[in-house]
Motif scaffolding. Structure first.
Motif, mmCIF file in Angstrom:
data_model
loop_
_atom_site.group_PDB
_atom_site.id
_atom_site.type_symbol
_atom_site.label_atom_id
_atom_site.label_comp_id
_atom_site.label_asym_id
_atom_site.label_seq_id
_atom_site.Cartn_x
_atom_site.Cartn_y
_atom_site.Cartn_z
ATOM 1 N N UNK A 1 0.822 -1.213 0.000
ATOM 2 C CA UNK A 1 0.000 0.000 0.000
ATOM 3 C C UNK A 1 0.853 1.259 0.000
ATOM 4 N N UNK A 2 2.034 1.147 0.583
ATOM 5 C CA UNK A 2 2.917 2.303 0.660
ATOM 6 C C UNK A 2 3.916 2.334 -0.499
ATOM 7 N N UNK A 3 4.735 1.298 -0.620
ATOM 8 C CA UNK A 3 5.876 1.375 -1.531
ATOM 9 C C UNK A 3 5.519 1.113 -2.987
ATOM 10 N N UNK A 4 4.608 0.176 -3.242
ATOM 11 C CA UNK A 4 4.159 0.001 -4.625
ATOM 12 C C UNK A 4 3.431 1.248 -5.094
ATOM 13 N N UNK A 5 2.638 1.822 -4.203
ATOM 14 C CA UNK A 5 1.868 3.017 -4.553
ATOM 15 C C UNK A 5 2.779 4.188 -4.904
ATOM 16 N N UNK A 6 3.893 4.323 -4.187
ATOM 17 C CA UNK A 6 4.820 5.421 -4.480
ATOM 18 C C UNK A 6 5.400 5.289 -5.890
ATOM 19 N N UNK A 7 5.745 4.072 -6.267
ATOM 20 C CA UNK A 7 6.273 3.871 -7.615
ATOM 21 C C UNK A 7 5.200 4.133 -8.667
ATOM 22 N N UNK A 8 3.951 3.744 -8.374
ATOM 23 C CA UNK A 8 2.867 4.039 -9.312
ATOM 24 C C UNK A 8 2.721 5.540 -9.505
ATOM 25 N N UNK A 9 2.875 6.288 -8.419
ATOM 26 C CA UNK A 9 2.810 7.739 -8.518
ATOM 27 C C UNK A 9 3.899 8.291 -9.427
ATOM 28 N N UNK A 10 5.101 7.701 -9.354
ATOM 29 C CA UNK A 10 6.212 8.139 -10.201
ATOM 30 C C UNK A 10 5.941 7.812 -11.664
ATOM 31 N N UNK A 11 5.379 6.635 -11.930
ATOM 32 C CA UNK A 11 5.057 6.257 -13.311
ATOM 33 C C UNK A 11 4.030 7.223 -13.897
ATOM 34 N N UNK A 12 3.011 7.554 -13.113
ATOM 35 C CA UNK A 12 2.006 8.517 -13.583
ATOM 36 C C UNK A 12 2.650 9.878 -13.825
ATOM 37 N N UNK A 13 3.575 10.272 -12.946
ATOM 38 C CA UNK A 13 4.296 11.541 -13.114
ATOM 39 C C UNK A 13 5.051 11.552 -14.439
ATOM 40 N N UNK A 14 5.679 10.415 -14.777
ATOM 41 C CA UNK A 14 6.401 10.302 -16.048
ATOM 42 C C UNK A 14 5.445 10.355 -17.238
ATOM 43 N N UNK A 15 4.293 9.695 -17.099
ATOM 44 C CA UNK A 15 3.305 9.715 -18.186
ATOM 45 C C UNK A 15 2.775 11.125 -18.426
ATOM 46 N N UNK A 16 2.558 11.864 -17.348
ATOM 47 C CA UNK A 16 2.093 13.255 -17.473
ATOM 48 C C UNK A 16 3.167 14.105 -18.135
ATOM 49 N N UNK A 17 4.420 13.945 -17.687
ATOM 50 C CA UNK A 17 5.526 14.722 -18.249
ATOM 51 C C UNK A 17 5.730 14.416 -19.735
#
Length: 329
Positions: free
Chosen positions: A186-202
């Motif tokens: 819930x914590x660490x996988x979610x953080x990486x998902x947030x980074x992937x979404x950040x990359x997709x937005x960028x």
């Protein structure tokens, strides 16, 4: 293939690299106590952790949103990539020396360092409220809750037969280790998902205000984290499971239960805390119920020093990575 697509794929690959190192680096968080008390064999414990991380990744959407939108504004692909390089480097250094540092703190530090080097706005107010404050408070809560849960165990089972209690708590640790693993996901996988979404937005492949995370991001992130977890992190498992205090089955159950509670509650509020900080402080709290000298404070002190160094060290490496990239791009 466009340059934006190539860059986006490259950053996602880096994110998965961080995710994998997070898996074997933080595998100890979920299983060290179960392995050290012989409640579970190492491979079975790693399997439980891998499955738990997979399940937990689908429950951490609020944490993913905080990391994806609450750290830096208008991110660029080079900034996100450099931030990941900083986090991966610190993960590998601390893993090599067997130090249970925070992958989460390394990730945030890396992003901040890269953003400062790249002239991208850092959302300091959001970082303080939703990241730094919870990371400072969660170890204190973990320590206190570990202490209280262990006292409760001592009182409830004060007349029990030691042999029977040990067998019972070894069985109970299977459940507490599973809960800890889900909390880690819930914590660490979610953080990486947030980074992937950040990359997709960028990269222009995801709407900046779109709240829905693509389904493939869940599966990819969870699978890579599970693979990293299953590969193990024996150096850190030894530190957490045997060098901080001598754990018995009851102590292991109490520490895992306390840490799991903190992880679950924080995830419900979208607060990205460190699983490493939480379980380590819970183990210390459990140990302190015996006597303060039961905790090997020298080892604990080295861990705390690593916590202090993690954010600036990852930020420095990320800033250097961005500087190198900008000179050769």
């Amino acid at each position: 293939m466009s340059a934006a697509l190539v860059g986006t794929i490259a950053v996602i690959v880096l994110a998965m690299g961080f995710n994998y190192t997070n898996g074997f680096h933080d595998a100890a968080n979920a299983i060290a106590t179960s392995v050290s008390t012989r409640a579970l064999t190492p491979r079975i414990a790693l399997g439980v952790a891998a499955v738990g991380n997979l399940v937990g990744s689908f429950l951490g959407v609020k944490v993913a949103a905080t990391v994806g939108k609450g750290v830096i504004a208008h991110a660029t692909l080079p900034v996100v990539g450099a931030g990941l390089v900083g986090a991966i480097t610190w993960n590998l250094v601390t893993w090599y020396f067997g130090i249970p540092s925070s992958s989460s703190q390394a990730l945030i530090g890396g992003l901040v360092g890269a953003a400062l080097a790249g002239g991208v706005t850092v959302l300091w107010a959001g970082i303080w409220e939703k990241i730094i404050k919870p990371m400072l408070v969660s170890p204190l809560v973990g320590f206190a809750l570990g202490f209280l849960v262990m006292l409760a165990v001592y009182w409830i089972f004060r007349r029990g037969h030691p042999g029977k209690l040990n067998r019972g708590f070894r069985i109970a640790q299977t459940l507490s280790a599973a809960g800890m693993s889900i909390g880690h996901g819930m914590q660490d996988a979610a953080k990486t998902m947030g980074i992937v979404v950040l990359a997709l937005v960028a990269g222009g492949y995801h709407g900046e205000h779109d709240k829905n995370i693509p389904l493939w991001v869940f599966f990819l992130t969870a699978a890579v984290l599970a693979a990293g977890t299953y590969s193990g992190g024996w150096r850190i498992i030894k530190t957490l499971g045997r060098k901080v205090i001598d754990l018995g089955p009851a102590q292991g159950f109490a520490a895992e239960t306390a840490a799991t509670t903190v992880l679950f509650v924080s995830a419900q509020y979208g607060l990205p805390i460190s699983t490493t900080h939480t379980i380590t402080s819970a183990i210390m709290g459990v140990g302190a119920t015996k006597r303060l000298s039961a905790v090997r404070w020298g080892v604990a002190g080295n861990i705390i020093i690593a916590w202090v160094l993690t954010f600036p060290a990852a930020a420095a490496v990320a800033a250097l990575s961005y500087f190198v990239y900008s000179r050769f791009a």
